[in-house]
Design a protein around this motif. Structure first.
Motif, PDB file in Angstrom:
ATOM      1  N   SER A  47      -2.428   9.246   5.283  1.00  0.00           N
ATOM      2  CA  SER A  47      -1.631   9.273   6.502  1.00  0.00           C
ATOM      3  C   SER A  47      -2.526   9.411   7.726  1.00  0.00           C
ATOM      4  CB  SER A  47      -0.626  10.418   6.443  1.00  0.00           C
ATOM      5  OG  SER A  47       0.159  10.441   7.604  1.00  0.00           O
ATOM      6  N   ALA A  48      -3.572  10.223   7.626  1.00  0.00           N
ATOM      7  CA  ALA A  48      -4.509  10.377   8.745  1.00  0.00           C
ATOM      8  C   ALA A  48      -5.215   9.061   9.047  1.00  0.00           C
ATOM      9  CB  ALA A  48      -5.523  11.466   8.430  1.00  0.00           C
ATOM     10  N   ASN A  90       1.896  -0.152  10.014  1.00  0.00           N
ATOM     11  CA  ASN A  90       3.257   0.300   9.661  1.00  0.00           C
ATOM     12  C   ASN A  90       3.338   0.740   8.200  1.00  0.00           C
ATOM     13  OD1 ASN A  90       3.906  -0.500  12.259  1.00  0.00           O
ATOM     14  ND2 ASN A  90       4.739  -2.457  11.603  1.00  0.00           N
ATOM     15  N   VAL A  91       2.443   1.609   7.811  1.00  0.00           N
ATOM     16  CA  VAL A  91       2.298   1.985   6.406  1.00  0.00           C
ATOM     17  C   VAL A  91       3.229   3.138   6.041  1.00  0.00           C
ATOM     18  CG1 VAL A  91       0.673   2.840   4.671  1.00  0.00           C
ATOM     19  CG2 VAL A  91      -0.089   1.228   6.402  1.00  0.00           C
ATOM     20  N   GLU A  92       3.924   2.962   4.917  1.00  0.00           N
ATOM     21  CA  GLU A  92       4.721   4.016   4.290  1.00  0.00           C
ATOM     22  C   GLU A  92       4.001   4.404   3.008  1.00  0.00           C
ATOM     23  OE1 GLU A  92       8.730   2.764   3.625  1.00  0.00           O
ATOM     24  OE2 GLU A  92       8.905   1.913   5.632  1.00  0.00           O
ATOM     25  N   ILE A 113      -2.466   8.215  -7.751  1.00  0.00           N
ATOM     26  CA  ILE A 113      -2.250   6.845  -7.289  1.00  0.00           C
ATOM     27  C   ILE A 113      -1.170   6.890  -6.218  1.00  0.00           C
ATOM     28  CG2 ILE A 113      -1.532   4.516  -7.911  1.00  0.00           C
ATOM     29  CD1 ILE A 113      -2.513   5.141 -10.769  1.00  0.00           C
ATOM     30  N   VAL A 114      -1.518   6.393  -5.030  1.00  0.00           N
ATOM     31  CA  VAL A 114      -0.595   6.390  -3.906  1.00  0.00           C
ATOM     32  C   VAL A 114      -0.178   4.958  -3.624  1.00  0.00           C
ATOM     33  CG1 VAL A 114      -0.266   6.965  -1.481  1.00  0.00           C
ATOM     34  CG2 VAL A 114      -1.664   8.435  -2.917  1.00  0.00           C
ATOM     35  N   LYS A 115       1.138   4.729  -3.620  1.00  0.00           N
ATOM     36  CA  LYS A 115       1.693   3.417  -3.323  1.00  0.00           C
ATOM     37  C   LYS A 115       1.828   3.282  -1.812  1.00  0.00           C
ATOM     38  CE  LYS A 115       5.410   0.399  -4.791  1.00  0.00           C
ATOM     39  NZ  LYS A 115       6.613   0.322  -5.637  1.00  0.00           N
ATOM     40  N   ASP A 128      -1.696  -0.250  -3.855  1.00  0.00           N
ATOM     41  CA  ASP A 128      -1.912   1.158  -4.177  1.00  0.00           C
ATOM     42  C   ASP A 128      -3.394   1.477  -4.126  1.00  0.00           C
ATOM     43  OD1 ASP A 128      -3.080   0.404  -6.659  1.00  0.00           O
ATOM     44  OD2 ASP A 128      -1.177   0.557  -7.688  1.00  0.00           O
ATOM     45  N   ARG A 129      -3.688   2.741  -3.983  1.00  0.00           N
ATOM     46  CA  ARG A 129      -5.056   3.228  -3.988  1.00  0.00           C
ATOM     47  C   ARG A 129      -5.110   4.467  -4.873  1.00  0.00           C
ATOM     48  NH1 ARG A 129      -5.994  -0.998  -3.079  1.00  0.00           N
ATOM     49  NH2 ARG A 129      -7.109  -1.981  -1.380  1.00  0.00           N
ATOM     50  N   THR A 130      -6.207   4.582  -5.607  1.00  0.00           N
ATOM     51  CA  THR A 130      -6.400   5.694  -6.529  1.00  0.00           C
ATOM     52  C   THR A 130      -7.477   6.615  -5.972  1.00  0.00           C
ATOM     53  OG1 THR A 130      -5.853   4.232  -8.373  1.00  0.00           O
ATOM     54  CG2 THR A 130      -6.932   6.317  -8.909  1.00  0.00           C
ATOM     55  N   LEU A 131      -7.145   7.887  -5.893  1.00  0.00           N
ATOM     56  CA  LEU A 131      -8.063   8.897  -5.379  1.00  0.00           C
ATOM     57  C   LEU A 131      -8.330   9.927  -6.476  1.00  0.00           C
ATOM     58  CD1 LEU A 131      -6.209   9.482  -2.002  1.00  0.00           C
ATOM     59  CD2 LEU A 131      -8.155   7.980  -2.387  1.00  0.00           C
TER      60      LEU A 131
END
Length: 154
Positions: A47-48, A90-92, A113-115, A128-131
């Protein structure tokens, strides 16, 4: 008199147990960031970068080697392009999957994993991205942005 005391105690107990919006409030820009769960740390970081476009705020969620890399890029657009390999507007954000089991208290290393839904090049895009996060002193810190194995759109 006895009924009034019982009634007051019951009301106090119910108000103490009522659900709060604390988790969603902690992700907001005005609230102090939280590192209490891997989900909050992951969502706060992304989000940042994507919504607040604030690299200094994003540094709060990562360990020292990643802080140095974030400092190298200065602006959110460069971080999106070079570290996350995904420029979007415009990312959710929503947590898609957490690689953690029932025994969360005993785990110090997880992947989240964040969609991400938004616009890429003006077109709707889902990715998605995996952290990878480690638990340090009771806080969840991002230690690695995992390389993506495939391209996702949908």
């Amino acid at each position: 008199m006895f009924k009034a005391i019982i009634f007051a105690i019951t009301l106090l107990g119910l108000s103490a147990c009522s659900p709060s919006n604390q988790a969603s409030e902690e992700i907001n820009a005005g609230a102090k960031p939280s590192l209490r769960t891997p989900e909050l740390s992951s969502l706060g970081f992304l989000s940042a970068v994507y919504n607040d476009k604030d690299i200094e705020k994003a540094k709060f969620y990562v360990d020292d080697p990643l802080k140095e890399i974030l400092g190298h890029y200065y602006i959110a657009a460069a971080v999106q392009r070079n570290m996350l390999n995904l420029s979007m507007t415009n990312v959710e954000l929503e947590v898609d999957e957490v690689d953690i089991d029932f025994f969360r208290k005993f785990t110090d290393d997880v992947t989240v994993i964040v969609k991400m839904k938004g616009l890429r090049g003006g077109q709707p895009w889902v990715d998605d991205r995996t952290l990878r996060l480690n638990k340090r002193n009771g806080n969840w810190i991002i230690v690695e942005i995992m390389p993506e194995k495939r391209q996702v759109n949908g």
